[in-house]
Design a protein around this motif. Sequence first.
Motif, PDB file in Angstrom:
ATOM      1  N   ALA A 228     -21.111  -1.903 -32.438  1.00  0.00           N
ATOM      2  CA  ALA A 228     -19.634  -2.530 -33.108  1.00  0.00           C
ATOM      3  C   ALA A 228     -19.895  -2.831 -34.679  1.00  0.00           C
ATOM      4  O   ALA A 228     -18.776  -2.845 -35.711  1.00  0.00           O
ATOM      5  CB  ALA A 228     -19.023  -3.425 -32.223  1.00  0.00           C
ATOM      6  N   ALA A 229     -20.698  -3.353 -34.499  1.00  0.00           N
ATOM      7  CA  ALA A 229     -21.162  -4.345 -36.110  1.00  0.00           C
ATOM      8  C   ALA A 229     -21.149  -3.440 -36.727  1.00  0.00           C
ATOM      9  O   ALA A 229     -20.996  -3.601 -38.627  1.00  0.00           O
ATOM     10  CB  ALA A 229     -22.046  -5.979 -35.967  1.00  0.00           C
ATOM     11  N   GLY A 230     -21.533  -1.907 -36.932  1.00  0.00           N
ATOM     12  CA  GLY A 230     -21.630  -0.668 -37.149  1.00  0.00           C
ATOM     13  C   GLY A 230     -20.166  -1.341 -38.410  1.00  0.00           C
ATOM     14  O   GLY A 230     -20.689   0.709 -39.214  1.00  0.00           O
ATOM     15  N   GLY A 231     -19.020  -0.384 -37.624  1.00  0.00           N
ATOM     16  CA  GLY A 231     -18.476  -0.379 -38.387  1.00  0.00           C
ATOM     17  C   GLY A 231     -17.212   1.055 -37.231  1.00  0.00           C
ATOM     18  O   GLY A 231     -15.672   1.251 -37.847  1.00  0.00           O
ATOM     19  N   PRO A 232     -17.522   1.620 -36.408  1.00  0.00           N
ATOM     20  CA  PRO A 232     -16.735   1.602 -35.443  1.00  0.00           C
ATOM     21  C   PRO A 232     -15.527   1.481 -35.310  1.00  0.00           C
ATOM     22  O   PRO A 232     -15.834   0.708 -34.131  1.00  0.00           O
ATOM     23  CB  PRO A 232     -18.255   2.940 -34.544  1.00  0.00           C
ATOM     24  N   ALA A 233     -14.159   1.810 -35.429  1.00  0.00           N
ATOM     25  CA  ALA A 233     -13.450   1.493 -35.133  1.00  0.00           C
ATOM     26  C   ALA A 233     -12.631   1.624 -33.895  1.00  0.00           C
ATOM     27  O   ALA A 233     -11.456   1.292 -33.266  1.00  0.00           O
ATOM     28  CB  ALA A 233     -12.101   1.981 -36.264  1.00  0.00           C
ATOM     29  N   ASP A 234     -13.078   2.465 -32.931  1.00  0.00           N
ATOM     30  CA  ASP A 234     -12.696   3.242 -31.641  1.00  0.00           C
ATOM     31  C   ASP A 234     -13.919   3.144 -30.672  1.00  0.00           C
ATOM     32  O   ASP A 234     -14.868   3.898 -31.217  1.00  0.00           O
ATOM     33  CB  ASP A 234     -11.623   3.933 -32.093  1.00  0.00           C
ATOM     34  N   ASP A 235     -13.756   3.936 -29.520  1.00  0.00           N
ATOM     35  CA  ASP A 235     -14.470   4.916 -28.805  1.00  0.00           C
ATOM     36  C   ASP A 235     -13.187   5.274 -27.516  1.00  0.00           C
ATOM     37  O   ASP A 235     -12.769   5.105 -26.853  1.00  0.00           O
ATOM     38  CB  ASP A 235     -15.620   4.008 -28.005  1.00  0.00           C
ATOM     39  N   THR A 248     -11.706  -3.659 -26.435  1.00  0.00           N
ATOM     40  CA  THR A 248     -10.827  -3.937 -27.292  1.00  0.00           C
ATOM     41  C   THR A 248     -10.924  -5.810 -27.967  1.00  0.00           C
ATOM     42  O   THR A 248     -11.111  -5.976 -28.515  1.00  0.00           O
ATOM     43  CB  THR A 248      -9.991  -3.926 -26.624  1.00  0.00           C
ATOM     44  N   ARG A 249     -12.119  -5.925 -27.111  1.00  0.00           N
ATOM     45  CA  ARG A 249     -12.423  -7.647 -27.447  1.00  0.00           C
ATOM     46  C   ARG A 249     -13.932  -7.823 -28.796  1.00  0.00           C
ATOM     47  O   ARG A 249     -13.483  -9.315 -29.993  1.00  0.00           O
ATOM     48  CB  ARG A 249     -13.433  -8.450 -26.485  1.00  0.00           C
ATOM     49  N   GLN A 250     -14.313  -6.462 -28.986  1.00  0.00           N
ATOM     50  CA  GLN A 250     -15.150  -6.268 -30.260  1.00  0.00           C
ATOM     51  C   GLN A 250     -14.115  -6.030 -31.790  1.00  0.00           C
ATOM     52  O   GLN A 250     -14.329  -6.072 -32.492  1.00  0.00           O
ATOM     53  CB  GLN A 250     -16.103  -5.876 -30.113  1.00  0.00           C
TER      54      GLN A 250
END
Length: 600
Positions: A228-235, A248-250
Amino acid sequence: MSPETLPSWPDVAADLIAIAAGRASAHTVIRHARVANVHTREILDWDIAIAHGRFAYVGPDASHCIGPATEVIDAHRRFAVPGLCDAHMHVESGMLTPAEFTAAVLPHGTTTMFADPHEIANVLGLAGVRLMHDEARMQPCSLFMQMPSCAPSAPGLETTGFEITPDDVAEAMAWPGIIGLGEMMNFPGVVGGDPKMLAEMAATARAGKTIGGHYASPDLGPAFHAYAAGGPADDHEGTQEADAIARTRQGMRAMLRLGSAWYDVESQITAVTEKGLDPRGFILCTDDCMAGTLVNDGHMNRVYRHAVECGCDPFVALQMCTINTATHFGLERELGSIAPGRRADLILTPDLRTLPVEQVIALGRTVALHGDLKVDCPHLVWPDSARNTVRLGKALVASDFSIPAPEDLAEVTTRVIGVVENQAPTKALTRILPVRDGRIATDAHPDTCQIALVERHRATGGVTNALVSGFGYHGAMALASTVAHDSHHMIVVGTCRHNMAAAANRLAEVGGGVTLYADGAEQALVELPIAGLMSDSPAGEVAAKAEALMAAMRAAGCTLNNAYMQHSLLALVVIPELRISDLGLVDVTKFELTDLMEPA
């Protein structure tokens, strides 16, 4: 009108203002509609005025916007809802080109799609992505492309036709129809700080565009937080409520998918319906839909209805496939709602819960009426380089599909890929199988058959053999496909080596597709001449051939729901637990190659 010809909001703002003020006439006015306002979750008895492919006025009475040349549509108090958006999907999974995919989904009310063409990227590289992008820009709706991030999806574990580089990503970010970076499947690379993955994400972030995610692991500990810290905005790889909550918490969007074979909405939407989480963090998508699903069942309207059936409030479900999606991609002021200035995309429907689609307007004009397409979906001229992509190097024979074993052993313990119905992950199984004439025999176990990965990009003649369980095949048969996510070599699954060779050679002959052989004869064939992935024939024709294929699979003993989709993912070396590649058997829990036979 298409995205190529749609004027920007600033370019026509003066006209939209004049129409809303009553100083000019709209091109189209819809009277007596019940507008579903996704900004406020209200149903409003309003009129709608449209000009230049955009909404000019949305309010109580649009009579002042009507002139002598204005087309007036009486909604007769039907609901006007925003055109539906698919937040994550792959055009190639429909076995159709962008033009034919668009023609199939417009009558179902999908007016915006965000597609990741990483399938064709693995076969044709950046040139293939450009072809997809260019045909998408020609369509009478909004079809955005994401620049694929991972070709190969797992470096060192597979060989693709082409490799996508950070320079490719940076170049594509300047193309008008590229909305962001496609799903970042190499999550171990991101977690481990791989320079190439970080460079691709940095190029996307510097362009101000969205980084797509793909975290296919049940580990929600430090590795997930690092991803999550790397930048992906969704999954979209979540399969249970905890996955949706964690994302969603991230600050990520949880994309809940319902495709032809993926049923991940019901297990995750409880995060909203029962846990009460803010629905703004949730988006609906399809990921992979085959032509038969599109023709017979629908597209995003199907996903919407399913979410409602799972207990989601209809208005909340509508937000999840309209305004939430637009906001996620930074397009809230451009699409996703019926509001001034936005692209004029809407559906007229008599019922908000079941959403029967009676009329579809995209970019300001009627594109479908009562299920019938009313516009042309233009085709690109696909070059020969995109049509001659199946290169085996030699004619294959039955011995290419033998699995050798030590002759001094009566039996061996083997690793077996276990198919899981309606889910992308597989299971890593073991089987004790007999050895006959120096090779493994599968007939002793009723639900274990052979799988082979045939190299088809560089004409090496290479065949990797392994074992798979779960399809239920019986008799002498083989199913071969040049759709083999994501490397898109050729996957052949069968109970008979002679049929496996015949099926593989047949696909080389026709330039790619899917075929099933039984008792030495072809039972079904779906030709996919473009990159071995797509057909430029109409969706109905492709769906009919695909249905004949499904019938042949059932006749061969397979009863799984949409088993072909399971077949096509057996080489997807970024989703646990066990997969096959041109380099061997892959343990995706460890991201390393493993032996087919366990030590004695």
